[in-house]
Design an enzyme around this catalytic site. Structure first.
Site, PDB file in Angstrom:
ATOM      1  N   SER A  52      52.683  54.196  81.500  1.00  0.00           N
ATOM      2  CA  SER A  52      53.161  54.696  82.797  1.00  0.00           C
ATOM      3  C   SER A  52      54.006  55.955  82.653  1.00  0.00           C
ATOM      4  CB  SER A  52      53.999  53.624  83.497  1.00  0.00           C
ATOM      5  OG  SER A  52      53.289  52.427  83.601  1.00  0.00           O
TER       6      SER A  52
HETATM    7  N1  SAH Z   1      53.786  49.221  80.314  1.00  0.00           N
HETATM    8  C1  SAH Z   1      52.760  49.663  79.395  1.00  0.00           C
HETATM    9  C2  SAH Z   1      51.533  50.132  80.094  1.00  0.00           C
HETATM   10  C3  SAH Z   1      50.714  49.016  80.542  1.00  0.00           C
HETATM   11  S1  SAH Z   1      49.086  49.431  81.056  1.00  0.00           S
HETATM   12  C4  SAH Z   1      53.314  50.766  78.511  1.00  0.00           C
HETATM   13  O1  SAH Z   1      54.498  51.083  78.610  1.00  0.00           O
HETATM   14  O2  SAH Z   1      52.566  51.267  77.688  1.00  0.00           O
HETATM   15  C5  SAH Z   1      48.704  47.795  81.601  1.00  0.00           C
HETATM   16  C6  SAH Z   1      48.363  46.847  80.499  1.00  0.00           C
HETATM   17  O3  SAH Z   1      48.127  45.576  81.097  1.00  0.00           O
HETATM   18  C7  SAH Z   1      47.098  47.201  79.727  1.00  0.00           C
HETATM   19  O4  SAH Z   1      47.371  47.331  78.371  1.00  0.00           O
HETATM   20  C8  SAH Z   1      46.165  46.014  80.000  1.00  0.00           C
HETATM   21  O5  SAH Z   1      45.355  45.665  78.893  1.00  0.00           O
HETATM   22  C9  SAH Z   1      47.158  44.917  80.327  1.00  0.00           C
HETATM   23  N2  SAH Z   1      46.641  43.800  81.108  1.00  0.00           N
HETATM   24  C10 SAH Z   1      45.763  43.812  82.137  1.00  0.00           C
HETATM   25  N3  SAH Z   1      45.562  42.568  82.595  1.00  0.00           N
HETATM   26  C11 SAH Z   1      46.330  41.738  81.835  1.00  0.00           C
HETATM   27  C12 SAH Z   1      46.549  40.317  81.825  1.00  0.00           C
HETATM   28  N4  SAH Z   1      45.954  39.482  82.667  1.00  0.00           N
HETATM   29  N5  SAH Z   1      47.407  39.823  80.899  1.00  0.00           N
HETATM   30  C13 SAH Z   1      48.038  40.627  80.013  1.00  0.00           C
HETATM   31  N6  SAH Z   1      47.862  41.979  79.980  1.00  0.00           N
HETATM   32  C14 SAH Z   1      47.013  42.520  80.885  1.00  0.00           C
END
Ligand code: SAH
Length: 210
Positions: A52
């Site tokens: 993000s």
């Molecule tokens: N906050 C993170 C960015 C997250 S992007 C950072 O600082 O880098 C969102 C993430 O959520 C992705 O890596 C994706 O694989 C994960 N995601 C999506 N659905 C999910 C679920 N049901 N359980 C766990 N992770 C999930």
């Protein structure tokens, strides 16, 4: 980055500002994009996911109202950058990511930076982490069609949750506060997160093999 992108847009919590100043964001960014680590935007983090924008990380962190004693659940570890910020702000952080390769990478960097108050797990985070609940705060870093019921159940009374809710391509960041007999939901800002894929999020598309 902190002055123009974050203070300039109204983030005032000193603990959040100090955490953002302290955590080396470039270590969480893929080499190809490292030169843009402190830019005012989200960046690809591999596996089709994105880290993000710094302002969004600060806004979500501030909205959780952390004082340092809390146990926090994060869904969507991704690069581990937001996890590190939360580890600066709370007593313990438990973070769930569904893609194991991202968890391995995040674990390496978080270990390198000596975050000993973080636990990572590969799983569908829409189920929460029942054995470790209830949580004082929950941060969901992926967009969901609704607030997953297990996450509401695992939030303690008085706890706060931040979650983007809406369509796959656009959501509203919602702040959820759990009270004794009800939940209060306040919309914060429009946002675009990658989809939350799982039992209580967007269903995975199963393609038929020929
Ligand atoms: N906050 C993170 C960015 C997250 S992007 C950072 O600082 O880098 C969102 C993430 O959520 C992705 O890596 C994706 O694989 C994960 N995601 C999506 N659905 C999910 C679920 N049901 N359980 C766990 N992770 C999930």
């Amino acid at each position: 980055m902190v002055e123009t992108q974050i203070v300039g847009r109204g983030i005032v919590d000193d603990r959040v500002l100090n955490a953002v100043r302290k955590v080396p964001r470039h270590l969480f960014i893929e080499e190809a994009f490292r030169g843009r680590s402190y830019g005012d935007h989200a960046l690809p983090l591999g596996e089709g996911q994105t880290i993000s924008q710094p302002y969004m990380v600060a806004l979500m962190s501030e909205a959780l109202c952390l004082s340092g004693s809390e146990k926090v659940l994060e869904i969507g570890t991704g690069s581990g950058y937001q996890t590190a910020i939360l580890a600066e702000l709370a007593a313990r952080v438990l973070s769930i990511e569904r893609i194991s390769r991202l968890v391995s990478k995040a674990r390496n960097i978080l270990d390198l930076l000596h975050y000993e108050n973080v636990m990572l797990r590969v799983a569908d985070g829409t189920y929460g982490w029942k054995e470790e609940g209830p949580f004082d705060a929950i941060l969901v870093a992926a967009g969901s069609p609704q607030i997953p019921v297990p996450l509401i159940e695992q939030l303690r009374v008085g706890g706060r949750m931040i979650i983007p809710v809406g369509e796959k391509g656009s959501q509203i960041l919602q702040k959820v506060v759990k009270e004794e007999n009800k939940i209060l939901t306040t919309p914060l800002v429009p946002c675009i997160f990658v989809p939350l894929l799982g039992a209580y999020g967007w269903k995975l598309e199963h393609r038929l093999q020929a």
